[in-house]
Design a protein around this motif. Structure first.
Motif, mmCIF file in Angstrom:
data_model
loop_
_atom_site.group_PDB
_atom_site.id
_atom_site.type_symbol
_atom_site.label_atom_id
_atom_site.label_comp_id
_atom_site.label_asym_id
_atom_site.label_seq_id
_atom_site.Cartn_x
_atom_site.Cartn_y
_atom_site.Cartn_z
ATOM 1 N N ASP A 74 0.828 -1.204 0.000
ATOM 2 C CA ASP A 74 0.000 0.000 0.000
ATOM 3 C C ASP A 74 0.866 1.259 0.000
ATOM 4 O OD1 ASP A 74 -2.403 -1.316 -0.068
ATOM 5 O OD2 ASP A 74 -2.815 -1.112 2.078
ATOM 6 N N ALA A 75 1.910 1.253 0.815
ATOM 7 C CA ALA A 75 2.803 2.416 0.862
ATOM 8 C C ALA A 75 3.475 2.644 -0.494
ATOM 9 C CB ALA A 75 3.856 2.229 1.950
ATOM 10 N N ALA A 76 3.894 1.562 -1.144
ATOM 11 C CA ALA A 76 4.528 1.697 -2.463
ATOM 12 C C ALA A 76 3.527 2.202 -3.501
ATOM 13 C CB ALA A 76 5.115 0.359 -2.893
ATOM 14 N N LEU A 77 2.309 1.686 -3.464
ATOM 15 C CA LEU A 77 1.294 2.136 -4.422
ATOM 16 C C LEU A 77 0.899 3.589 -4.173
ATOM 17 C CD1 LEU A 77 -0.927 -1.052 -4.664
ATOM 18 C CD2 LEU A 77 0.594 -0.126 -6.404
ATOM 19 N N ILE A 78 0.869 4.006 -2.929
ATOM 20 C CA ILE A 78 0.585 5.408 -2.636
ATOM 21 C C ILE A 78 1.725 6.291 -3.150
ATOM 22 C CG2 ILE A 78 0.365 7.075 -0.741
ATOM 23 C CD1 ILE A 78 -1.305 4.975 0.723
ATOM 24 N N GLY A 79 2.947 5.818 -3.052
ATOM 25 C CA GLY A 79 4.073 6.568 -3.612
ATOM 26 C C GLY A 79 3.976 6.702 -5.120
ATOM 27 N N VAL A 80 3.586 5.619 -5.796
ATOM 28 C CA VAL A 80 3.391 5.684 -7.257
ATOM 29 C C VAL A 80 2.245 6.635 -7.583
ATOM 30 C CG1 VAL A 80 2.703 4.333 -9.276
ATOM 31 C CG2 VAL A 80 4.361 3.402 -7.681
ATOM 32 N N ALA A 81 1.179 6.583 -6.782
ATOM 33 C CA ALA A 81 0.053 7.496 -6.996
ATOM 34 C C ALA A 81 0.494 8.944 -6.839
ATOM 35 C CB ALA A 81 -1.071 7.165 -6.023
ATOM 36 N N ALA A 82 1.372 9.213 -5.888
ATOM 37 C CA ALA A 82 1.868 10.578 -5.689
ATOM 38 C C ALA A 82 2.617 11.073 -6.923
ATOM 39 C CB ALA A 82 2.771 10.630 -4.466
ATOM 40 N N VAL A 83 3.451 10.214 -7.486
ATOM 41 C CA VAL A 83 4.185 10.601 -8.695
ATOM 42 C C VAL A 83 3.212 10.870 -9.844
ATOM 43 C CG1 VAL A 83 5.814 9.776 -10.436
ATOM 44 C CG2 VAL A 83 6.299 9.427 -8.020
ATOM 45 N N LEU A 84 2.202 10.004 -9.979
ATOM 46 C CA LEU A 84 1.228 10.193 -11.054
ATOM 47 C C LEU A 84 0.410 11.467 -10.861
ATOM 48 C CD1 LEU A 84 -0.007 6.524 -11.580
ATOM 49 C CD2 LEU A 84 1.449 7.885 -13.093
ATOM 50 N N LEU A 85 0.136 11.833 -9.612
ATOM 51 C CA LEU A 85 -0.618 13.056 -9.371
ATOM 52 C C LEU A 85 0.226 14.307 -9.601
ATOM 53 C CD1 LEU A 85 -2.638 11.965 -6.237
ATOM 54 C CD2 LEU A 85 -3.546 12.505 -8.487
ATOM 55 N N ILE A 86 1.519 14.190 -9.421
ATOM 56 C CA ILE A 86 2.394 15.335 -9.669
ATOM 57 C C ILE A 86 2.488 15.617 -11.168
ATOM 58 C CG2 ILE A 86 4.803 16.098 -9.555
ATOM 59 C CD1 ILE A 86 4.937 14.681 -6.833
ATOM 60 N N LEU A 87 2.471 14.545 -11.967
ATOM 61 C CA LEU A 87 2.533 14.726 -13.413
ATOM 62 C C LEU A 87 1.269 15.434 -13.889
ATOM 63 C CD1 LEU A 87 3.788 11.203 -14.532
ATOM 64 C CD2 LEU A 87 5.103 13.317 -14.450
ATOM 65 N N PRO A 88 1.418 16.461 -14.718
ATOM 66 C CA PRO A 88 0.214 17.123 -15.217
ATOM 67 C C PRO A 88 -0.455 16.267 -16.290
ATOM 68 C CG PRO A 88 2.159 18.154 -16.141
ATOM 69 C CD PRO A 88 2.638 17.121 -15.167
ATOM 70 N N GLY A 89 -1.757 16.159 -16.188
ATOM 71 C CA GLY A 89 -2.498 15.412 -17.196
ATOM 72 C C GLY A 89 -3.686 14.707 -16.576
ATOM 73 N N VAL A 94 -6.246 10.415 -13.173
ATOM 74 C CA VAL A 94 -7.279 9.399 -12.950
ATOM 75 C C VAL A 94 -6.652 8.123 -12.410
ATOM 76 C CG1 VAL A 94 -8.912 7.880 -14.141
ATOM 77 C CG2 VAL A 94 -8.926 10.322 -14.606
ATOM 78 N N VAL A 95 -5.531 7.711 -12.991
ATOM 79 C CA VAL A 95 -4.860 6.501 -12.512
ATOM 80 C C VAL A 95 -4.325 6.721 -11.097
ATOM 81 C CG1 VAL A 95 -2.920 4.935 -12.913
ATOM 82 C CG2 VAL A 95 -4.306 5.684 -14.837
ATOM 83 N N GLY A 96 -3.721 7.885 -10.841
ATOM 84 C CA GLY A 96 -3.187 8.182 -9.509
ATOM 85 C C GLY A 96 -4.270 8.256 -8.449
ATOM 86 N N LEU A 97 -5.365 8.928 -8.756
ATOM 87 C CA LEU A 97 -6.462 9.015 -7.795
ATOM 88 C C LEU A 97 -7.097 7.648 -7.548
ATOM 89 C CD1 LEU A 97 -8.173 12.366 -8.845
ATOM 90 C CD2 LEU A 97 -6.946 11.893 -6.727
ATOM 91 N N SER A 98 -7.175 6.832 -8.582
ATOM 92 C CA SER A 98 -7.745 5.498 -8.383
ATOM 93 C C SER A 98 -6.838 4.631 -7.509
ATOM 94 C CB SER A 98 -8.011 4.816 -9.726
ATOM 95 O OG SER A 98 -6.794 4.531 -10.385
ATOM 96 N N MET A 99 -5.533 4.858 -7.573
ATOM 97 C CA MET A 99 -4.617 4.085 -6.735
ATOM 98 C C MET A 99 -4.689 4.515 -5.271
ATOM 99 S SD MET A 99 -1.335 3.743 -9.229
ATOM 100 C CE MET A 99 -0.415 2.649 -8.209
#
Length: 151
Positions: A74-89, A94-99
């Motif tokens: 969960d911690a690793a997936l939240i970290g990936v979600a954080a990176v995806l949310l930082i990326l503009p787009g 959507v993928v980051g928020l779903s994670m």
């Protein structure tokens, strides 16, 4: 596999730009920018809340003596979600928020965990006793306290 990764790496900016254009044509420039900034702010708030919850769960698992496998995932997936949310787009948002949604993280964990085999190994190394022949033998110089002098 490397080809798919490279293809995805090249396709992601193209898809994001296309989504920006389509959303911008549909709702206008300022609402599009507001959506991107709002998604980043909402994602940051959700990230903080979910991250703190996972840290508390990890602490509880360690205190109870349970293996924190899913909590670490969960911690690793939240970290990936954080990176995806930082990326503009929009796609990455959507993928980051779903994670950040716990049932989706559990589904990803179960899907990935089915592909791995966990092997637990233990090692044991005995401390040598003073009578052990490996300590004193040919080629070993044993100094007494009076033979040793610090520099």
């Amino acid at each position: 596999m490397a080809r798919f990764f490279l293809l995805g790496l090249l396709a992601l900016p193209i898809v994001e730009i296309a989504l920006f254009i389509k959303v911008g044509q549909t709702i206008g420039l300022w609402p599009t920018l507001a959506l991107v900034i709002g998604a980043a702010l909402l994602g940051g708030a959700l990230l903080r809340q979910q991250g703190l919850a996972v840290l508390m769960q990890l602490r509880g698992n360690v205190a109870a003596g349970k293996l924190p496998g899913q909590t670490i995932a969960d911690a690793a997936l939240i970290g990936v979600a954080a990176v995806l949310l930082i990326l503009p787009g929009f796609l990455s948002d959507v993928v980051g928020l779903s994670m950040l949604v716990p049932p989706i993280r559990r589904w990803i964990y179960k899907t990935l965990a089915g592909n791995f085999t966990v092997v637990q190994t233990t090692g044991f190394r005995a401390q040598p006793s003073p009578d052990d022949g490996r300590i004193k033998g040919p080629g070993v110089i044993d100094l007494d306290d009076e033979d040793y002098r610090p520099r």
